[in-house]
Design an enzyme around this catalytic site. Sequence first.
Site, PDB file in Angstrom:
ATOM      1  N   ASP A 424      33.494  32.916  39.015  1.00 39.30           N
ATOM      2  CA  ASP A 424      34.280  33.615  38.026  1.00 39.30           C
ATOM      3  C   ASP A 424      33.390  33.764  36.798  1.00 39.30           C
ATOM      4  O   ASP A 424      32.367  33.107  36.679  1.00 39.30           O
ATOM      5  CB  ASP A 424      35.507  32.751  37.721  1.00 39.30           C
ATOM      6  CG  ASP A 424      36.315  33.309  36.596  1.00 39.30           C
ATOM      7  OD1 ASP A 424      36.475  34.532  36.557  1.00 39.30           O
ATOM      8  OD2 ASP A 424      36.773  32.521  35.762  1.00 39.30           O
ATOM      9  N   THR A 745      34.732  39.054  38.616  1.00 37.85           N
ATOM     10  CA  THR A 745      35.369  38.910  37.324  1.00 37.85           C
ATOM     11  C   THR A 745      36.452  39.954  37.130  1.00 37.85           C
ATOM     12  O   THR A 745      36.400  41.030  37.707  1.00 37.85           O
ATOM     13  CB  THR A 745      34.317  39.015  36.195  1.00 37.85           C
ATOM     14  OG1 THR A 745      35.004  39.112  34.958  1.00 37.85           O
ATOM     15  CG2 THR A 745      33.436  40.213  36.378  1.00 37.85           C
ATOM     16  N   ASN A 871      43.765  32.420  37.816  1.00 42.31           N
ATOM     17  CA  ASN A 871      43.454  33.595  38.620  1.00 42.31           C
ATOM     18  C   ASN A 871      42.386  33.313  39.662  1.00 42.31           C
ATOM     19  O   ASN A 871      42.168  34.110  40.553  1.00 42.31           O
ATOM     20  CB  ASN A 871      43.018  34.746  37.726  1.00 42.31           C
ATOM     21  CG  ASN A 871      41.809  34.395  36.925  1.00 42.31           C
ATOM     22  OD1 ASN A 871      41.631  33.239  36.534  1.00 42.31           O
ATOM     23  ND2 ASN A 871      40.940  35.346  36.692  1.00 42.31           N
ATOM     24  N   ASP A 872      41.739  32.197  39.525  1.00 43.41           N
ATOM     25  CA  ASP A 872      40.706  31.854  40.499  1.00 43.41           C
ATOM     26  C   ASP A 872      41.244  30.996  41.625  1.00 43.41           C
ATOM     27  O   ASP A 872      40.517  30.663  42.552  1.00 43.41           O
ATOM     28  CB  ASP A 872      39.565  31.101  39.812  1.00 43.41           C
ATOM     29  CG  ASP A 872      39.021  31.865  38.639  1.00 43.41           C
ATOM     30  OD1 ASP A 872      38.823  33.077  38.805  1.00 43.41           O
ATOM     31  OD2 ASP A 872      38.816  31.271  37.574  1.00 43.41           O
TER      32      ASP A 872
END
Lengths: 1210, 295
Positions: A424, A745, A871-872
């Site tokens: 990320d 990303t 979000n990862d």
Amino acid sequence: MTRGGIRARLRPSNLYTFTCLRPRSTEEGAHSFEGPGYTRLVHCNQPLLHKKKPFKYRSNYVSTTKYNVLTFLPKALYEQFHRVANLYFLGAAIVSLSPLSPFSAVSMIAPLVFVVGLSMAKEALEDWRRFMQDIKVNNRKVKFHKGEGVFGNKSWKKLRVGDVVKVKKDQFFPADLLLLSSSYEDGICYVETMNLDGETNLKVKRALEVTLPLNEDVAFKNFTGTVKCEDPNPSLYTFIGNFEYDDEVYALDPSQILLRDSKLRNTAFVYGIVIFTGHDSKVMQNATKTPSKRSKIERKMDYIIYVLFSILLVISFISSIGFAVKTKFQMPRWWYLQPKKTDDYYNPSKPVLPGIAHLITALMLYGYLIPISLYVSIEVVKVLQATFINKDRQMYDEETGNPAQARTSNLNEELGQVDTILSDKTGTLTCNQMDFLKCSIAGTAYGVRPSEVELAAAQQMATDLEDQEVERSTGFREISKQQEIELESVVISNDEMALKPPIKGFSFEDSRLMDGNWLNEPNADVIMLFFRILAICHTAIPELNEETGSYTYESESPDEGAFLVAAREFGFEFFKRTQSSVFVRERYSASGQAIDREFKLLNMLEFTSKRKRMTVIVRDEEGQILLLCKGADSIIFDRLSKNGRLYEEDTTRHLNEYGEGGLRTLALAYKRLGESEYSAWNDEFQKARTSIGADRDAMLENVAEMMERDLILVGATAVEDKLQKGVPHCIDRLAQAGLKIWVLTGDKVETAINIGYACSLLRQGMKQICITANSSDDREVVKENILLQITNASQMIKHEKDPHAAFALIIDGKTLAYALEDDMKQHFLVLAVQCASVVCCRVSPKQKALVTRLVKEGTGKTTLAIGDGANDVGMIKEADIGVGISGVEGMQAVMASDFSIAQFRFLERLLVVHGHWCYKRIAQMVCYFFYKNIAFGLTLFYFEAFAGFSGQSVYDDWYMLLFNVVLTSLPVISLGVFEQDVSSEVCLQFPALYQQGPKNLFFNWYKILGWMGNGLYSSLIIFFLNIIIFYDQAFRAGGQTADMAALGTTMFTCIIWALNCQIAFSMSHFTWIQHLFIWGSIAMWYLFLFVYGMLSPTISGNAYQLLVEALAPAPIYWTATLLVTVACNLPYLAHISYQRCFHPLDHHIIQEIKYYKKDVEDQRMWTRERSKARQKTMIGFTARVDAKIRQLKVKLQRKQPSSELQSPAR
Amino acid sequence: MLVSIVFIPIGVVSLFASRDVVEIIDQYETECVPQNFRNDKVSFIQSNANKTCTRRLTVTKLMKKPIYVYYQLDNFYQNHRRYVKSRSDSQLKDNSGWDEVSSCKPEDMSNGQPIVPCGLIAWSLFNDTYNFSLNNQQLAVNKKGISWKSDRDRKFGRNVFPRNFQNGTLIGGKSLDPTVPLSKQEDLIVWMRTAALPTFRKLYGKIEWDLQPNEVIHVTLENNYNTYSFSGKKKLVLSTTSWLGGKNDFLGIAYLTVGGLCFFLALSFTVVYLVKPRRLGDPSYLSWNRNPGGH
């Protein structure tokens, strides 16, 4: 509410042209929906109604644990017996209770209970930690409406649907809320959804117009209403519902919903109604179960177990057939067995039944081939390894106090086999903090401080060149001189840096501009304009820090914050914003006094990713109308007027330099407007703004476009997206270790590319392959186009001649959506694998997971995903190894991860040192385990052939029991825990050693079969040498011959010696612990034998006084032990001598170098090898420096055409 | 190298020790059956015929006392699971455990009474006897001290007497004198240490007399034990011992082999080192230096 004072008067919605349109929903009327899926009814402010059915919804208590008190036992047991081996042992334990067993029941059940119990204890411990985390979350406090307009505190878990809650700035929302009102009078609030989608920019939410008056505690005294809405579902971006209030129905959409786990920002407080609680909330609905991950070695181990199982079955069959045959044909003649008086198991007249019964016996007898203790040993070893990782001081972050943490210990060795890292960006590579570093004004570059990239590159180059200088007496003097100068300047600026206290967001350094000195510069008026643009052209809000008296800024993007801080430092302090004006305090005006200036804000055309620019139109105090614009350089340069290109050439050059230095750049421009020109345009603009319909956006854009042209370039800014500490270095090392690094990303393409530059994943001269989707509506056309781009790029790479050429693939989320479709993904993957670095921008959390899966499944290599935000999570869970950054952001990523580290830079140590070690340790350990169990188990089988396949073991039950548990387990555990082929410093100095893991040099079938063969050999040697030595001759001076106990014990002694010597030979790192364990194990065996012999003969049977009386005084016992031990280890010794002689592996050489202290004596060789050890990388500093050196050399050669062929052939 | 230096002498020494041992082996199971029974040895051994048999053994070398007398059986699975388990250690140890016969099946009870000593092992006790004479003079066979001391002292109780032994319908091997405690029945004690392999030797007694070369020993033996059912051989062995035990050329040879192998390996590696030396810690062997094309 002193701080909210400015704010309360603001209606930020006026500021926004594009993103925050005025609410229109009220006019459109309510949604009409019925039926299933839309049954939820919420009685606002009447939580009591939700206490019983049918309105009783799930509580806000959240649990992420796998088990609870009741389900733990059955569930955990089920998990345990999922393993084939465990199931086998369970079967064996059950059968051992019957007379078929060759051993006593205890010796079968005890190890199983131990193994399963230990694993379950580990599970329980891990679940307990999750439980504690849950408790922490559940007990967070929030203000809720108690009734009568009074608010009180309540913990999250007690919150009920229908409660009215008040959330303050920087707090998380405890559940999914319906926004009623905020501290802003138009009901707007800012929300950070970092934990949901990883985006750091603030999102605007707004309340319905009707609920705006409810912005005080007392207003809720008599408030009631109902919400009818959809049932709980995982979609984060949709919401459909109706709100009934005062007999009117209003439609609700996602912009009124505040989701759990997002954070309130820039807003003093909001009121909201709880709609979805606990597991009903969208974020919890999104949570996926953590898949249980297993390492490659462990999976391969299963295959080996299957192989051993087949061997086991084969030899069991052989012996049961042998037994049946013997029983049928020979046993009737063995009168001493009284064959006529037998029960079923030995009945010679019915050989089939005894045969089958014997099969079971044999399966248990030879069960020693399957190492039951392997699992438990590995478990123990991994926990200890994990402790080492957790305790590693060099991975401890002093700032946050977070150590590295191995959250699941069963992936340690996988760390040593990683091939691709998917990272990320925000929060992982970067701190998400911008520093204003350089600027170019009127064609002059300001700012002397080098960026981190430049700094490191300069240092690296200087050292490299020194090396070369020594090696080659001529050439490159010039470069190195140049380098020295650069280096000096770096050092000097470093010193200066130490003197000044750092200002967050501002690292600019140039005395020409600071402290009002810019007034003396030649283009002072342009410089002033430049600063004004910085101070005015933004959407931020100032906030007075009462302690220091200075202003801080709350902005949507960190870039803006950096600009404002810079402007403040330069003397243009933005201090107040009203509805229509921006106030700037100019400290260094021509008059020398601070002047407050007011700029009337006429229009604002804000930044969107499509426009890539932002414009404000202001009227200054003299009445002059100015258009100030900042944006991406390409966009601005397209819109310059003819006479505005005065500085274009210089600025472009500077921009390229900045870009190469890894900085984020923006160009600034302005133009002066005539009154009439402006009002004509403004009419147009207002018309577009107030129009209703689908083409409204397009119209607005067109109008904006009309205005933003014929600009005059002022200059450019360079902001450093501050990388986390040590990131470029770490990436460089990881690249040297041969790892591929992909950046995934959610950021914009430009930002991502900039970061790529900053951390050396991209560099000038790299061929960038950008794959983008054209904006055609037809899916097929788009797909074809992308496919074409991919094939073209692949062709290009194929035809590339230059060995130094490197490619970078850049792809955005929209294109990725197509590229990830089934028919495309193979092409995409092939292309991506050929590129040195891959950057995926604008990807959603789901796409991150999909890309990870693609890499994982497409290449079959081990992937590691690293990230810090919620979000990862998908990516972290999907990858073979998930690493979470336990930094500032929420804990979701860490909770989902297998390992957590405090900063990205620790990844280097985690992989290169711990991963490398753990891989080797586990690989060696597993191999050894199979070796030892084969060596031991097969002797049992050979003996069978001599015992009429009757299932008699030559060893005492107790020997067999202790074999795995005590006598051979500790050394192998110490191997698994302490073994290091080379020290950690060497690992770090030679990242190339890491390649041994991904290439799987130590756990391939060749190795495994080698060890198995070694085991087979050892078993043969041990058995037959002993048999031949002892079979008929007196072994004692007293003339007695050896009986079964004596022979068995001697054989067992040989086994213990041989196996423990073997492990001693295969270790390369000894501490006293290993010595203690290995020699202790042997001593333990004698001790046991001694003690066992001392026990009453009813217990010890034929082993009574065996050692003391019979074996110890017999020289043949000792000579046989020595002989067998040496003979067993001979092939291994020969093999390693051969290998070291002819095919030494890297770590062998380094061990030798270290052993002879050559690294100390011959420093140069050491450093030279270190630099050579770097893989030929295309990314990272080293690659960048190499490329630069190549460039310089080419230049140099041109300068000296005098055919000097001594130029390096590198 | 070191190993070979240590091993070869050990091999030589043990080979010498083994060479010192003199061994006389006489296989008698066929010769001791009268001609007319040769075709059906089993019926002979099960009959009541006179089974006395005389053998002549010639001493080849000087045999110093003590000379150990062994019997060697062949194809006899004393290590069969059914056989090995069929005993009761607690019964043997102490009189109080005389009825603990559960593990002795199928030879646990006879006529409703527990058997002491129970089990197949004891039941099938070897019952050939040997009498030696030299020049018509009886050679005494000392049967004391042929078993393990700890077995006599602790495993086989002084107060345990044979009871109800060989009383059943099937007679196995030797009967025991019910007046002699088990700790004195050394033949039984020796027999109860079950052999590991189907071919085994067990100690019968000791002759405390030096035998000169070419002396002829007459052995009068009672050929009682039935090995004919399973076509097992019977051998009578007279042997001296060395410090290492009995005749065991193999150990010496194995030592010499392993030592030689080590020597050979060490030598070849030395040669390799001399011919084609690889400097220890030579960095040019590092993988990145060996791969062509790297820089």
